[in-house]
Structures are given as structure tokens and as C-alpha cells.
Design a protein around this motif. Structure first.
Motif, PDB file in Angstrom:
ATOM      1  N   ASP A 309       0.652  -0.912  -0.408  1.00  0.00           N
ATOM      2  CA  ASP A 309      -0.289  -0.035   0.523  1.00  0.00           C
ATOM      3  C   ASP A 309       1.011   1.461  -0.235  1.00  0.00           C
ATOM      4  O   ASP A 309       0.007   2.766   0.303  1.00  0.00           O
ATOM      5  CB  ASP A 309      -1.162   0.018   1.367  1.00  0.00           C
ATOM      6  CG  ASP A 309      -2.088  -0.924   0.929  1.00  0.00           C
ATOM      7  OD1 ASP A 309      -2.357  -1.455   0.448  1.00  0.00           O
ATOM      8  OD2 ASP A 309      -1.887  -1.696   2.076  1.00  0.00           O
ATOM      9  N   VAL A 310       2.158   1.132  -0.108  1.00  0.00           N
ATOM     10  CA  VAL A 310       3.218   2.029  -0.017  1.00  0.00           C
ATOM     11  C   VAL A 310       3.805   2.862  -1.572  1.00  0.00           C
ATOM     12  O   VAL A 310       4.501   1.551  -2.367  1.00  0.00           O
ATOM     13  CB  VAL A 310       4.475   1.979   1.237  1.00  0.00           C
ATOM     14  CG1 VAL A 310       4.685   2.997   0.958  1.00  0.00           C
ATOM     15  CG2 VAL A 310       3.538   1.622   2.174  1.00  0.00           C
ATOM     16  N   ALA A 311       3.351   3.597  -2.125  1.00  0.00           N
ATOM     17  CA  ALA A 311       3.880   4.107  -3.316  1.00  0.00           C
ATOM     18  C   ALA A 311       5.330   4.903  -3.393  1.00  0.00           C
ATOM     19  O   ALA A 311       4.590   5.959  -1.931  1.00  0.00           O
ATOM     20  CB  ALA A 311       3.447   4.861  -4.069  1.00  0.00           C
ATOM     21  N   PHE A 312       6.135   4.887  -4.477  1.00  0.00           N
ATOM     22  CA  PHE A 312       6.993   5.731  -3.470  1.00  0.00           C
ATOM     23  C   PHE A 312       7.620   6.727  -5.639  1.00  0.00           C
ATOM     24  O   PHE A 312       7.743   5.905  -6.066  1.00  0.00           O
ATOM     25  CB  PHE A 312       8.694   4.850  -3.498  1.00  0.00           C
ATOM     26  CG  PHE A 312       8.704   4.249  -2.087  1.00  0.00           C
ATOM     27  CD1 PHE A 312       9.009   4.637  -1.195  1.00  0.00           C
ATOM     28  CD2 PHE A 312       8.185   3.180  -2.393  1.00  0.00           C
ATOM     29  CE1 PHE A 312       9.035   4.445  -0.319  1.00  0.00           C
ATOM     30  CE2 PHE A 312       8.635   2.388  -1.385  1.00  0.00           C
ATOM     31  CZ  PHE A 312       8.534   2.532   0.417  1.00  0.00           C
ATOM     32  N   PHE A 313       8.004   8.042  -4.898  1.00  0.00           N
ATOM     33  CA  PHE A 313       7.915   8.265  -5.991  1.00  0.00           C
ATOM     34  C   PHE A 313       9.007   9.605  -6.075  1.00  0.00           C
ATOM     35  O   PHE A 313       9.433   9.612  -4.580  1.00  0.00           O
ATOM     36  CB  PHE A 313       7.303   9.758  -6.394  1.00  0.00           C
ATOM     37  CG  PHE A 313       5.903   8.673  -6.482  1.00  0.00           C
ATOM     38  CD1 PHE A 313       5.491   8.452  -8.315  1.00  0.00           C
ATOM     39  CD2 PHE A 313       4.554   8.490  -5.799  1.00  0.00           C
ATOM     40  CE1 PHE A 313       3.984   7.674  -7.914  1.00  0.00           C
ATOM     41  CE2 PHE A 313       3.729   7.598  -5.623  1.00  0.00           C
ATOM     42  CZ  PHE A 313       3.266   7.212  -6.886  1.00  0.00           C
ATOM     43  N   THR A 314       9.481  10.126  -7.080  1.00  0.00           N
ATOM     44  CA  THR A 314      10.923  10.905  -6.720  1.00  0.00           C
ATOM     45  C   THR A 314      10.038  12.935  -7.128  1.00  0.00           C
ATOM     46  O   THR A 314       9.543  13.103  -8.114  1.00  0.00           O
ATOM     47  CB  THR A 314      12.115  10.594  -7.396  1.00  0.00           C
ATOM     48  OG1 THR A 314      12.939  10.152  -6.551  1.00  0.00           O
ATOM     49  CG2 THR A 314      13.350  12.170  -7.378  1.00  0.00           C
ATOM     50  N   ALA A 315      10.856  13.974  -7.031  1.00  0.00           N
ATOM     51  CA  ALA A 315      10.081  14.709  -6.924  1.00  0.00           C
ATOM     52  C   ALA A 315      10.484  15.941  -8.874  1.00  0.00           C
ATOM     53  O   ALA A 315      11.275  14.819  -9.080  1.00  0.00           O
ATOM     54  CB  ALA A 315      10.309  15.665  -6.414  1.00  0.00           C
ATOM     55  N   PRO A 316       9.922  15.349  -9.144  1.00  0.00           N
ATOM     56  CA  PRO A 316       9.962  15.812 -10.965  1.00  0.00           C
ATOM     57  C   PRO A 316      11.248  16.881 -11.299  1.00  0.00           C
ATOM     58  O   PRO A 316      11.515  17.286 -10.869  1.00  0.00           O
ATOM     59  CB  PRO A 316       8.426  16.271 -11.811  1.00  0.00           C
ATOM     60  CG  PRO A 316       7.456  16.009 -11.086  1.00  0.00           C
ATOM     61  CD  PRO A 316       7.877  15.918  -9.533  1.00  0.00           C
ATOM     62  N   VAL A 317      11.743  16.251 -12.288  1.00  0.00           N
ATOM     63  CA  VAL A 317      13.118  16.687 -12.446  1.00  0.00           C
ATOM     64  C   VAL A 317      13.473  17.538 -13.260  1.00  0.00           C
ATOM     65  O   VAL A 317      13.201  16.451 -14.828  1.00  0.00           O
ATOM     66  CB  VAL A 317      14.299  16.511 -11.775  1.00  0.00           C
ATOM     67  CG1 VAL A 317      15.278  16.777 -12.782  1.00  0.00           C
ATOM     68  CG2 VAL A 317      14.324  16.041 -10.137  1.00  0.00           C
ATOM     69  N   LEU A 318      13.696  18.615 -13.911  1.00  0.00           N
ATOM     70  CA  LEU A 318      14.248  18.965 -15.824  1.00  0.00           C
ATOM     71  C   LEU A 318      15.406  17.781 -16.071  1.00  0.00           C
ATOM     72  O   LEU A 318      15.946  17.647 -17.404  1.00  0.00           O
ATOM     73  CB  LEU A 318      14.148  20.554 -15.636  1.00  0.00           C
ATOM     74  CG  LEU A 318      12.411  20.367 -15.686  1.00  0.00           C
ATOM     75  CD1 LEU A 318      12.425  22.261 -16.299  1.00  0.00           C
ATOM     76  CD2 LEU A 318      11.568  20.375 -16.730  1.00  0.00           C
ATOM     77  N   GLY A 319      16.750  19.113 -15.068  1.00  0.00           N
ATOM     78  CA  GLY A 319      17.721  18.537 -15.410  1.00  0.00           C
ATOM     79  C   GLY A 319      18.836  18.688 -14.116  1.00  0.00           C
ATOM     80  O   GLY A 319      18.402  19.600 -13.158  1.00  0.00           O
ATOM     81  N   ALA A 352      -0.938   7.852 -10.289  1.00  0.00           N
ATOM     82  CA  ALA A 352       0.275   7.024 -10.770  1.00  0.00           C
ATOM     83  C   ALA A 352       0.721   6.598 -12.058  1.00  0.00           C
ATOM     84  O   ALA A 352       2.358   6.799 -12.357  1.00  0.00           O
ATOM     85  CB  ALA A 352       0.522   6.172  -9.380  1.00  0.00           C
ATOM     86  N   GLU A 353      -0.416   6.730 -12.981  1.00  0.00           N
ATOM     87  CA  GLU A 353       0.491   6.438 -13.713  1.00  0.00           C
ATOM     88  C   GLU A 353       0.734   7.936 -15.048  1.00  0.00           C
ATOM     89  O   GLU A 353       1.942   7.799 -15.928  1.00  0.00           O
ATOM     90  CB  GLU A 353      -0.525   6.007 -14.845  1.00  0.00           C
ATOM     91  CG  GLU A 353      -1.526   6.631 -15.370  1.00  0.00           C
ATOM     92  CD  GLU A 353      -2.570   7.066 -14.076  1.00  0.00           C
ATOM     93  OE1 GLU A 353      -3.758   7.274 -14.483  1.00  0.00           O
ATOM     94  OE2 GLU A 353      -2.763   5.926 -13.664  1.00  0.00           O
ATOM     95  N   GLU A 354       0.819   9.001 -14.462  1.00  0.00           N
ATOM     96  CA  GLU A 354       0.819   9.861 -14.785  1.00  0.00           C
ATOM     97  C   GLU A 354       3.050  10.441 -14.930  1.00  0.00           C
ATOM     98  O   GLU A 354       3.400  11.236 -15.203  1.00  0.00           O
ATOM     99  CB  GLU A 354       0.114  11.263 -14.843  1.00  0.00           C
ATOM    100  CG  GLU A 354      -1.142  10.945 -15.282  1.00  0.00           C
ATOM    101  CD  GLU A 354      -1.575  12.658 -14.322  1.00  0.00           C
ATOM    102  OE1 GLU A 354      -0.980  13.641 -14.259  1.00  0.00           O
ATOM    103  OE2 GLU A 354      -3.092  12.466 -14.620  1.00  0.00           O
ATOM    104  N   PHE A 355       2.950   9.417 -13.752  1.00  0.00           N
ATOM    105  CA  PHE A 355       4.211   9.455 -13.225  1.00  0.00           C
ATOM    106  C   PHE A 355       5.193   8.077 -13.255  1.00  0.00           C
ATOM    107  O   PHE A 355       6.338   7.980 -12.389  1.00  0.00           O
ATOM    108  CB  PHE A 355       4.150  10.374 -11.925  1.00  0.00           C
ATOM    109  CG  PHE A 355       3.316  11.627 -11.641  1.00  0.00           C
ATOM    110  CD1 PHE A 355       3.636  12.750 -12.121  1.00  0.00           C
ATOM    111  CD2 PHE A 355       2.124  10.982 -11.111  1.00  0.00           C
ATOM    112  CE1 PHE A 355       3.468  13.452 -12.130  1.00  0.00           C
ATOM    113  CE2 PHE A 355       1.420  12.600 -11.292  1.00  0.00           C
ATOM    114  CZ  PHE A 355       2.015  13.609 -11.670  1.00  0.00           C
TER     115      PHE A 355
END
Length: 365
Positions: A309-319, A352-355
Motif C-alpha cells: 500500500d506504500v508507493a514511492f516517487f521522486t519530485a519531477p526533475v528537468l535536469g 500514478a500512471e502520469e508519473f
């Protein structure tokens, strides 16, 4: 193969960037071996408390073991902060969502009253527990992200901690994300290493064989003891994504430890359970607004939560790039605002599919 100690590398996005954190008006701290600190705090703590809730009802053995960080939110003006959570499609019986700022920091010296901490926040994560307590989203913010630090202009996000401690870091993250932070948790890495050993090690999947310090991590399943885990999460050289891949390893390790905390082996071994609970709670400090009763109540509300039930992401990065002598990470504000908007409304999991680029894959590098 690197013979550096874990964390003793430049904190940039790529393998050849410098280790200069700019703090206007504050001299950079002397370079030294830095421990990579994993923000397992709230998730590990909650997992432990859920497992040991019955024991805590009998005594204060574990709750009193958690240190408190004073006055984190006292200086923040409420009307200048983001609004309270407004989740969508939430039953009236659901509780309020809870958002933690998880910080792993390398404090270099005792701080006298009124002085700024000579420290960096090496791991920064937002952990959002949904109102129905059925999901958790964890979003890592790269420590070199180039952001507005209130009262100090543009700087790396981890400079906020060096300039103003937990309060300024909370203010900076709230301004960046528009997400209201309810609680703060600081994590001690050495204590988490002890947790790993008390658990009998953890299993992580590695996509490609790499080496760091005295250890080689082979493609496939690796069983790590505490010291091996320290080198695993500390590696950034020889990884294509540099510090970004290190963030993924932090998340992967967190996921592995969370899974092990819920394993039947821990449940059925009273000695291991007690040692693990003491080690986890000893490694965590939370804001002083979160009393023992509050921790127990939160843990009980999360009693049905599982690692899935735990999902992990990173903040979106340009570079990545440089600002003066500092290597920095540029965040993608457009994609980021979508992510933060979903997080504010408890709908990140449903979208989540957007990321996919920002989500933790099953087998990271």
C-alpha cells in the motif's frame, strides 16, 4: 569501484559534480565523511508501533524511547501556510490525512542556543498517509534542488536546514509544494543500521552488478546486513543516474525494511521484536506536538496497512546544472505542480500512471 565511505561523494545529480552547498551568509561546513541517512522514520516507526501496539498499551517502553524536536512549527504563521488537506472522494467517517516531513541529517556539532545548525539534510521525503489510512505516498525531494528559501533567496533545498533548522525546512517545502506538513521526523542513520542487523538483514533487488567500498552488489537478489546496506544506499558513483539513483536506492531499501518489519519472522520472535522496536524508536526523533498517545493512535489507525500500500516517487526533475560553484538540480515545476496537487487531494495513487518516470521501479539500479 569506489573506496569512499558511504555518502562521501558530491551530492549532485551526476557523478562528476561538486559538493558545494551555498548558504548565503554562512560559511560552508568543512568537508568530512558524511553518512547517507535514510528517511525511514515515520514508516519504520509506524510499522514497528503497529507490530508492538499491544506491548505499548502495557508500558511506555517504546514511546518514551522516541526523542522530541521542540518548537518546529511554533514560529510559523498559520495564515501564511498552505490550507489543511482537502481530499477528494473521502468518506465522512475517514480521518484527516497526515503528512510527515522525513529528514535524514548529518549534524556536525552541538548547537548553542540561538546558533544555526552546522548540518545538512541528506535525505528529504514527504510521507502522506491518506484519510482512509489505506495508502501511503512517499515523495523524495533531491537534496540539491534549486528552490526559493524564505528570507534567503534561491538556494539548494538542503541549505534551508543549515540556515534555519527544521522550521525553515518545513517552510521551504510547504512553499515549494503547497502541501501542509503536519509533523516532522528526524532520523539517525547509525540507529537504522542497528535495526537492519536486528532484523537479520534485508533483501533488495539490484538490476545491474555494481561495487562500492568493500562490497559488490550482484544483479538479482542481495541479502544485506547493516554495513552492506550502508554502502548500498551510499553509492552514487558508477550509477548512471548518480544521486538520482541513490535516491531510488534509499526508497528501495526503505521498502525492503518495511517489508521485513511486517514479516512473520518478526512477529513470532519476542526477542527480535523487542530489540527491533527499541532500535527503531531510538533512531527516530519527532516534533514535540506528537505525543506518545498521538503516535499510538496513528499506529492503530494504520493497523491494516501493508508494504504493497506504500508507493514511492521522486519530485519531477528537468535536469542538473550549476549556480555559482554549486551543482544543483532543477525541478520541473509544471509536472511537479500536478504531482503536488494530487498529493494535496489524496489522489496521487489513483493518478500514478502520469508519473512513471518518477515512480520507484520494481528493480532499481
Amino acid at each position: 569501484m569506489s573506496d569512499r565511505a558511504p555518502g562521501d561523494e558530491p551530492p549532485a545529480g551526476g557523478p562528476d559534480q561538486s559538493d558545494c552547498t551555498t548558504t548565503e551568509g554562512v560559511e560552508p561546513a568543512p568537508r568530512r565523511v558524511r553518512r547517507t541517512l535514510i528517511s525511514l522514520g515515520v514508516l519504520g516507526l509506524v510499522a514497528a508501533l503497529v507490530i508492538g501496539g499491544g506491548l505499548w498499551l502495557i508500558s511506555n517502553r517504546y514511546g518514551s524511547n522516541v526523542d522530541r524536536v521542540g518548537d518546529v512549527f511554533a514560529a510559523l504563521e498559520d495564515d501564511a501556510r498552505p490550507a489543511a488537506a482537502s481530499p477528494v472522494d473521502q468518506p465522512e467517517t475517514a480521518a484527516d490525512p497526515v503528512t510527515f516531513l522525513l529528514v535524514g541529517s548529518d549534524t556536525r556539532a552541538e548547537i548553542a542556543p540561538g546558533e544555526l545548525p552546522d548540518a545538512r539534510s541528506d535525505a528529504i521525503m514527504l510521507a502522506r498517509f491518506t484519510g482512509d489510512r489505506e495508502r501511503v505516498q512517499v515523495v523524495s525531494i533531491p537534496r540539491d534542488s534549486w528552490v526559493d528559501v524564505p528570507g534567503h533567496g534561491r538556494n539548494k533545498v538542503n541549505a534551508a536546514y543549515a540556515l534555519g533548522g527544521p522550521t525553515l525546512l518545513v517552510q521551504t517545502i510547504e512553499q515549494l509544494t503547497g502541501v501542509r506538513i503536519d509533523h516532522y521526523a528526524a532520523i539517525d542513520f547509525a540507529g537504522l543500521i542497528q535495526v537492519t542487523d536486528d532484523l537479520g538483514g534485508v533483501d533488495v533487488e539490484v538490476s545491474e552488478t555494481t561495487s562500492n567500498g568493500p562490497y559488490t552488489f550482484t544483479a538479482g537478489l542481495n541479502h544485506l546486513n547493516g554495513d552492506q546496506a550502508r554502502w548500498y544506499v551510499g553509492q552514487r558513483y558508477d550509477l548512471p543516474g548518480g544521486d538520482f539513483d541513490r535516491v531510488k536506492r534509499q526508497q528501495n531499501y526503505l521498502r525492503a525494511m518495511f517489508t521485513k518489519l511486517f514479516s512473520q519472522e518478526v512477529f513470532t520472535s519476542p526477542g527480535k521484536l523487542d530489540a527491533t522496536l527499541l532500535a527503531v524508536t531510538d533512531a527516530v526523533a519527532v516534533d514535540d506536538a506528537l505525543g506518545n498517545g498521538d503516535l499510538l493512535s496513528l499506529a492503530y489507525s494504520l493497523r491494516d496497512l501493508t508494504p504493497a500500500d506504500v508507493a514511492f516517487f521522486t519530485a519531477p526533475v528537468l535536469g542538473t546544472g550549476t549556480e555559482g560553484a554549486a551543482s544543483v538540480v532543477y525541478l520541473d515545476q509544471t509536472t511537479g505542480e500536478r504531482m503536488w496537487g494530487y498529493l494535496r487531494t489524496d489522489s496521487l495513487g489513483q493518478n500514478a500512471e502520469e508519473f512513471t518516470d518518477e515512480a520507484l521501479q520494481d528493480v532499481p539500479r
